[in-house]
Design a protein around this motif. Structure first.
Motif, PDB file in Angstrom:
ATOM      1  N   TYR A 163       0.817  -1.224   0.000  1.00  0.00           N
ATOM      2  CA  TYR A 163       0.000   0.000   0.000  1.00  0.00           C
ATOM      3  C   TYR A 163       0.847   1.269   0.000  1.00  0.00           C
ATOM      4  CZ  TYR A 163       0.706   0.239   5.147  1.00  0.00           C
ATOM      5  OH  TYR A 163       1.242   0.308   6.407  1.00  0.00           O
ATOM      6  N   THR A 200       3.409   9.790   6.692  1.00  0.00           N
ATOM      7  CA  THR A 200       2.619   9.195   5.606  1.00  0.00           C
ATOM      8  C   THR A 200       1.627   8.145   6.105  1.00  0.00           C
ATOM      9  OG1 THR A 200       4.488   7.722   5.150  1.00  0.00           O
ATOM     10  CG2 THR A 200       4.283   9.689   3.790  1.00  0.00           C
ATOM     11  N   GLU A 265      -1.416  14.126   2.148  1.00  0.00           N
ATOM     12  CA  GLU A 265      -1.926  13.650   0.850  1.00  0.00           C
ATOM     13  C   GLU A 265      -1.471  12.224   0.566  1.00  0.00           C
ATOM     14  OE1 GLU A 265      -1.441  16.043  -2.676  1.00  0.00           O
ATOM     15  OE2 GLU A 265      -1.917  17.875  -1.570  1.00  0.00           O
ATOM     16  N   VAL A 266      -0.182  11.958   0.815  1.00  0.00           N
ATOM     17  CA  VAL A 266       0.370  10.614   0.601  1.00  0.00           C
ATOM     18  C   VAL A 266      -0.279   9.625   1.564  1.00  0.00           C
ATOM     19  CG1 VAL A 266       2.467   9.193   0.724  1.00  0.00           C
ATOM     20  CG2 VAL A 266       2.577  11.466  -0.289  1.00  0.00           C
ATOM     21  N   GLU A 269      -3.671   8.619   0.379  1.00  0.00           N
ATOM     22  CA  GLU A 269      -3.548   7.710  -0.767  1.00  0.00           C
ATOM     23  C   GLU A 269      -3.158   6.302  -0.305  1.00  0.00           C
ATOM     24  OE1 GLU A 269      -3.915   6.517  -4.574  1.00  0.00           O
ATOM     25  OE2 GLU A 269      -4.399   8.532  -3.852  1.00  0.00           O
ATOM     26  N   ASN A 270      -2.211   6.233   0.655  1.00  0.00           N
ATOM     27  CA  ASN A 270      -1.784   4.936   1.203  1.00  0.00           C
ATOM     28  C   ASN A 270      -2.937   4.213   1.895  1.00  0.00           C
ATOM     29  OD1 ASN A 270       0.826   5.344   0.293  1.00  0.00           O
ATOM     30  ND2 ASN A 270       1.632   5.997   2.278  1.00  0.00           N
ATOM     31  N   LYS A 272      -6.064   4.552   1.307  1.00  0.00           N
ATOM     32  CA  LYS A 272      -7.005   4.106   0.278  1.00  0.00           C
ATOM     33  C   LYS A 272      -6.541   2.786  -0.340  1.00  0.00           C
ATOM     34  CE  LYS A 272      -9.615   6.063  -3.594  1.00  0.00           C
ATOM     35  NZ  LYS A 272      -9.741   7.207  -4.506  1.00  0.00           N
ATOM     36  N   LYS A 273      -5.239   2.711  -0.644  1.00  0.00           N
ATOM     37  CA  LYS A 273      -4.680   1.477  -1.217  1.00  0.00           C
ATOM     38  C   LYS A 273      -4.805   0.305  -0.244  1.00  0.00           C
ATOM     39  CE  LYS A 273      -1.288   3.635  -4.237  1.00  0.00           C
ATOM     40  NZ  LYS A 273       0.078   4.167  -4.244  1.00  0.00           N
ATOM     41  N   ASP A 277      -9.237   3.597   4.345  1.00  0.00           N
ATOM     42  CA  ASP A 277      -9.401   5.054   4.337  1.00  0.00           C
ATOM     43  C   ASP A 277     -10.669   5.502   5.061  1.00  0.00           C
ATOM     44  OD1 ASP A 277     -10.345   3.618   2.023  1.00  0.00           O
ATOM     45  OD2 ASP A 277     -11.017   5.510   1.167  1.00  0.00           O
TER      46      ASP A 277
END
Length: 374
Positions: A163, A200, A265-266, A269-270, A272-273, A277
């Protein structure tokens, strides 16, 4: 077979508990590793489910060797043909030798490779190995003339969950982040978790995966997926079982913030992967702005160290500020802080309930644990 889950120094007991929870038998703890009995099913299960271990190995043997002839003969005794097929690739990819009479890593590498080739030549009755098939990377660890011989089943380290593609300046390994959460005993439910310097988002994401019972290796590939001794359907079945055990009914309240907007932001995104999230509220804010969202909960954080991102004076001011904010605004909470700065307690202005020495990326750290109201 005997299998090995390698572990960061100081976290062997966490990996041992994980192995016991997974139902593995004859679990034994050593410095830097946990051993247990198993076959193909346990190789698959360990790789997909272990959160804190670095890698999973097949143990080929352990012996004392004072000469290269000893080394050659001991390696040749091992049943390499039970694991490595005729087209298998078998590099001696990693050698360490500490306080041993045999100290030349390149010579150890050559002798081990030659010995394995001799064993397989007599078994398969051929003179040359193309080595174009599945990979069976061999690791040799020697200490005080005792040689431990292993074959890597994982490939990339188990911290590579899949992720996290973008990494900031001072990453915390996923396996270490999971260990910090496990040591805090936070499991989700009504108790919220806050990381006020989340970077992150690794601690928050690992916490959400623990709370939801998401297997850390369920969405990645392993070197042993191509091994002939492991039926392909075993990987499919174990992944299916892991998916079915995920818990999306439990309440999960995680708050993660950082003053760096790019890091947030990162982190989003992490998350979400990783599929979590929806369980984490990310915010871009300074530690001065944080407030307790509930009366009780847990703070788990990895603030900057003196040798990482800040000067010593900046670190001292930050840790003093953390002490004031945590005690004033999170008075009934538990706090868990990992740092390499040895004067942390004096600047935080409170002695930890518990303190554990850990190694984060080779840096000696301490995990300061402050227990809040019951």
């Amino acid at each position: 077979m005997t299998l090995i889950a390698s572990a960061p120094m100081g976290l062997e007991s966490i990996v041992r508990d994980e192995c016991v929870d997974l139902g593995f038998e004859n679990v034994k703890t050593f410095n830097g590793r946990v051993e247990f009995d198993g076959g193909p099913e346990e190789i698959v299960k360990a790789n997909i489910h272990l959160r804190v271990a670095d890698r999973v190995f097949v143990k080929m043997g352990e012996f004392k060797a004072l000469t290269f002839e000893d080394l050659f003969q001991e390696i040749k005794k091992m049943k390499w043909e039970d694991l490595i097929p005729i087209d298998g690739e078998f590099p001696v990819s990693w050698v360490s030798s500490v306080k041993c009479k045999l100290y030349s890593k390149s010579d150890i590498q050559k002798i081990v490779k030659k010995s394995i080739v001799e064993r397989l030549k007599s078994h398969y009755d051929i003179g040359y190995f193309a080595e174009k098939g599945a990979s069976y990377k061999i690791k040799i660890q020697a200490h005080n003339d005792i040689f431990l011989v292993m074959v890597d089943t994982s490939g990339e380290g188990l911290h590579k969950r899949g992720y996290r593609n973008l990494i900031n300046d001072a990453p915390l390994k996923e396996t270490m982040a999971a260990a910090l959460v496990k040591l805090s005993r936070w499991k989700g439910g009504e108790l919220p978790l806050v990381d006020p310097m989340c970077g992150t988002g690794t601690i928050a994401i690992e916490a959400a995966m623990i709370a939801r019972n998401v297997a850390p290796g369920v969405n990645r590939k392993f070197a042993s997926e191509k091994w002939s001794i492991i039926p392909g359907n075993l990987w499919i079945d174990t992944r299916d079982a892991a998916f079915s055990e995920e818990d999306y009914d439990k309440e999960v309240k995680i708050y993660a913030s950082d003053m760096d907007p790019e890091a947030i932001e990162v982190a989003m995104e992490n998350a979400k992967k990783a599929g979590v999230d929806g369980d984490i509220i990310f915010e871009c804010k300074n530690i001065l702005e944080i407030e307790a969202p509930y009366e009780k909960g847990a703070i788990i954080t990895n603030p900057p160290y003196g040798d990482r991102l800040l000067t010593e004076n900046e670190v001292q001011r930050l840790y003093s500020l953390m002490g004031d904010i945590f005690r004033m605004r999170f008075s009934k909470w538990s706090y868990y802080v990992i740092t390499s700065y040895e004067k942390f307690e004096s600047y935080f202005d409170k002695k930890a309930t518990k303190n554990r020495k850990l190694y984060n990326g080779g840096i000696k750290c301490y995990y300061y644990q402050y227990y809040g109201a019951k």
